[in-house]
Design a protein around this motif. Structure first.
Motif, short mmCIF file in Angstrom:
data_model
loop_
_atom_site.label_atom_id
_atom_site.label_comp_id
_atom_site.label_asym_id
_atom_site.label_seq_id
_atom_site.Cartn_x
_atom_site.Cartn_y
_atom_site.Cartn_z
N PHE A 121 2.99 9.37 -2.63
CA PHE A 121 2.74 9.45 -4.06
C PHE A 121 4.02 9.81 -4.78
CE2 PHE A 121 -1.55 10.10 -2.44
CZ PHE A 121 -2.26 9.22 -3.24
N GLY A 122 3.96 9.77 -6.10
CA GLY A 122 5.10 10.15 -6.91
C GLY A 122 5.70 8.94 -7.61
N ILE A 123 6.71 9.21 -8.41
CA ILE A 123 7.31 8.16 -9.24
C ILE A 123 7.91 7.04 -8.40
CG2 ILE A 123 9.55 9.31 -9.49
CD1 ILE A 123 7.69 7.35 -12.23
N SER A 124 8.48 7.36 -7.24
CA SER A 124 9.06 6.30 -6.42
C SER A 124 7.99 5.37 -5.86
CB SER A 124 9.93 6.88 -5.31
OG SER A 124 9.19 7.74 -4.49
N ALA A 125 6.82 5.88 -5.53
CA ALA A 125 5.72 5.04 -5.05
C ALA A 125 5.22 4.14 -6.17
CB ALA A 125 4.58 5.90 -4.50
N ILE A 126 5.09 4.68 -7.37
CA ILE A 126 4.64 3.89 -8.51
C ILE A 126 5.65 2.81 -8.86
CG2 ILE A 126 4.16 3.99 -11.00
CD1 ILE A 126 2.85 6.75 -10.44
N GLU A 127 6.93 3.17 -8.89
CA GLU A 127 7.97 2.18 -9.18
C GLU A 127 8.00 1.08 -8.13
OE1 GLU A 127 11.60 4.37 -9.65
OE2 GLU A 127 11.09 5.00 -11.68
N PHE A 128 7.80 1.44 -6.87
CA PHE A 128 7.82 0.45 -5.79
C PHE A 128 6.73 -0.60 -6.00
CE2 PHE A 128 6.43 -1.06 -1.61
CZ PHE A 128 7.63 -1.56 -1.11
N VAL A 129 5.49 -0.16 -6.19
CA VAL A 129 4.40 -1.14 -6.32
C VAL A 129 4.47 -1.91 -7.63
CG1 VAL A 129 2.87 0.06 -4.72
CG2 VAL A 129 2.67 0.52 -7.17
N GLY A 131 7.17 4.19 -0.67
CA GLY A 131 7.75 5.46 -0.28
C GLY A 131 7.44 6.53 -1.30
N GLY A 132 7.81 7.74 -1.00
CA GLY A 132 7.56 8.87 -1.89
C GLY A 132 7.17 10.06 -1.05
N GLU A 133 6.64 11.07 -1.70
CA GLU A 133 6.20 12.24 -0.96
C GLU A 133 4.97 11.90 -0.16
OE1 GLU A 133 4.39 16.73 -1.63
OE2 GLU A 133 5.06 15.58 -3.37
N LEU A 134 5.04 12.08 1.15
CA LEU A 134 3.91 11.80 2.03
C LEU A 134 3.01 13.03 2.07
CD1 LEU A 134 2.83 9.54 3.86
CD2 LEU A 134 3.93 10.70 5.77
N ARG A 135 1.79 12.87 1.57
CA ARG A 135 0.87 14.01 1.54
C ARG A 135 0.19 14.17 2.89
NH1 ARG A 135 -2.24 13.55 -3.96
NH2 ARG A 135 -3.96 13.75 -2.50
N SER A 136 0.10 15.41 3.33
CA SER A 136 -0.48 15.69 4.65
C SER A 136 -1.98 15.47 4.68
CB SER A 136 -0.15 17.12 5.08
OG SER A 136 -0.69 18.05 4.17
N ASP A 137 -2.66 15.62 3.54
CA ASP A 137 -4.12 15.48 3.53
C ASP A 137 -4.58 14.03 3.65
OD1 ASP A 137 -3.19 14.86 0.97
OD2 ASP A 137 -4.94 15.69 -0.03
N THR A 156 0.83 -1.21 0.00
CA THR A 156 0.00 0.00 0.00
C THR A 156 0.86 1.25 0.00
OG1 THR A 156 -1.86 1.10 1.10
CG2 THR A 156 -0.20 0.09 2.54
N ASN A 157 0.24 2.36 -0.34
CA ASN A 157 0.88 3.66 -0.21
C ASN A 157 0.25 4.45 0.94
OD1 ASN A 157 -1.60 4.14 -1.56
ND2 ASN A 157 -0.80 6.00 -2.51
N SER A 158 -0.67 3.82 1.66
CA SER A 158 -1.43 4.48 2.72
C SER A 158 -0.85 4.18 4.09
CB SER A 158 -2.89 4.02 2.67
OG SER A 158 -3.58 4.38 3.84
N SER A 159 -0.46 5.22 4.82
CA SER A 159 0.04 5.01 6.18
C SER A 159 -1.06 4.48 7.09
CB SER A 159 0.66 6.29 6.75
OG SER A 159 -0.30 7.33 6.79
N ASP A 160 -2.32 4.88 6.86
CA ASP A 160 -3.43 4.39 7.66
C ASP A 160 -3.62 2.89 7.46
OD1 ASP A 160 -5.87 4.68 9.33
OD2 ASP A 160 -6.89 4.20 7.45
N ILE A 161 -3.63 2.45 6.22
CA ILE A 161 -3.80 1.02 5.93
C ILE A 161 -2.62 0.23 6.47
CG2 ILE A 161 -3.87 -0.68 4.05
CD1 ILE A 161 -5.59 1.40 2.50
#
Length: 163
Positions: free
Chosen positions: A61-69, A50-56, A29-34
């Protein structure tokens, strides 16, 4: 004992809580909650993009998150979606969320979209995919006839959740 990939969203966070009854899941996942919900319980193994952690949303998100999954192949790839339209297909409101969701759908043997009826007939800014881009849509109420027909033409299964 199965592997599941979940994107971020209130609907997928709810699904993660429902998965607490399952054992030995591998979760991507990319979700800290999940990740917090499913890590360290029932013998689960959780991989967090990993990637930029959005505060909302508390999601990466970002290219590193996409490459990871993109490195994973899972039994079930699950996304939530912001809008479902018979002509536009699945769309969302943020470019990064749509790009991440598209990658998630491509990584599962089963690709599942979860949404509620308020998303039907709406169009977001960014296209995720057409109705042929996933295998199943799960929702709380039957969709309008035009969306039901588009699902049927694409061969996507429709599941209406019981109340």
């Amino acid at each position: 004992g199965e592997a599941i990939m979940l994107d971020t969203g209130t609907t997928t966070s709810f699904l993660a809580r429902e998965l607490l009854g399952h054992r030995r899941l591998t979760v991507v996942t990319n979700s800290s909650d999940i990740a917090r919900t499913l890590a360290t319980v029932n013998g689960n193994k959780v991989y967090m993009a990993g990637g930029e952690l959005r505060s909302d949303s508390g999601a990466a998100f970002g290219i590193s998150a996409i490459e990871f999954v993109s490195r994973f192949s899972v039994d079930h790839a699950v996304i939530s979606i912001g809008a479902v339209d018979a002509d536009a297909g699945l769309t969302d409101y943020e470019l990064e969320e749509a790009e991440f969701a598209r990658m998630v759908l491509s990584r599962g043997q089963r690709s599942l979209v979860v949404t509620d009826h308020t998303k039907f007939g709406r169009q977001g800014l960014v296209r995720v995919c057409g109705f042929d881009g996933f295998s199943e849509l799960a929702t709380d109420q039957p969709p309008p006839p035009d969306i039901a027909a588009a699902l049927s033409r694409a061969g996507a299964r429709l599941t209406i959740a019981a109340a």
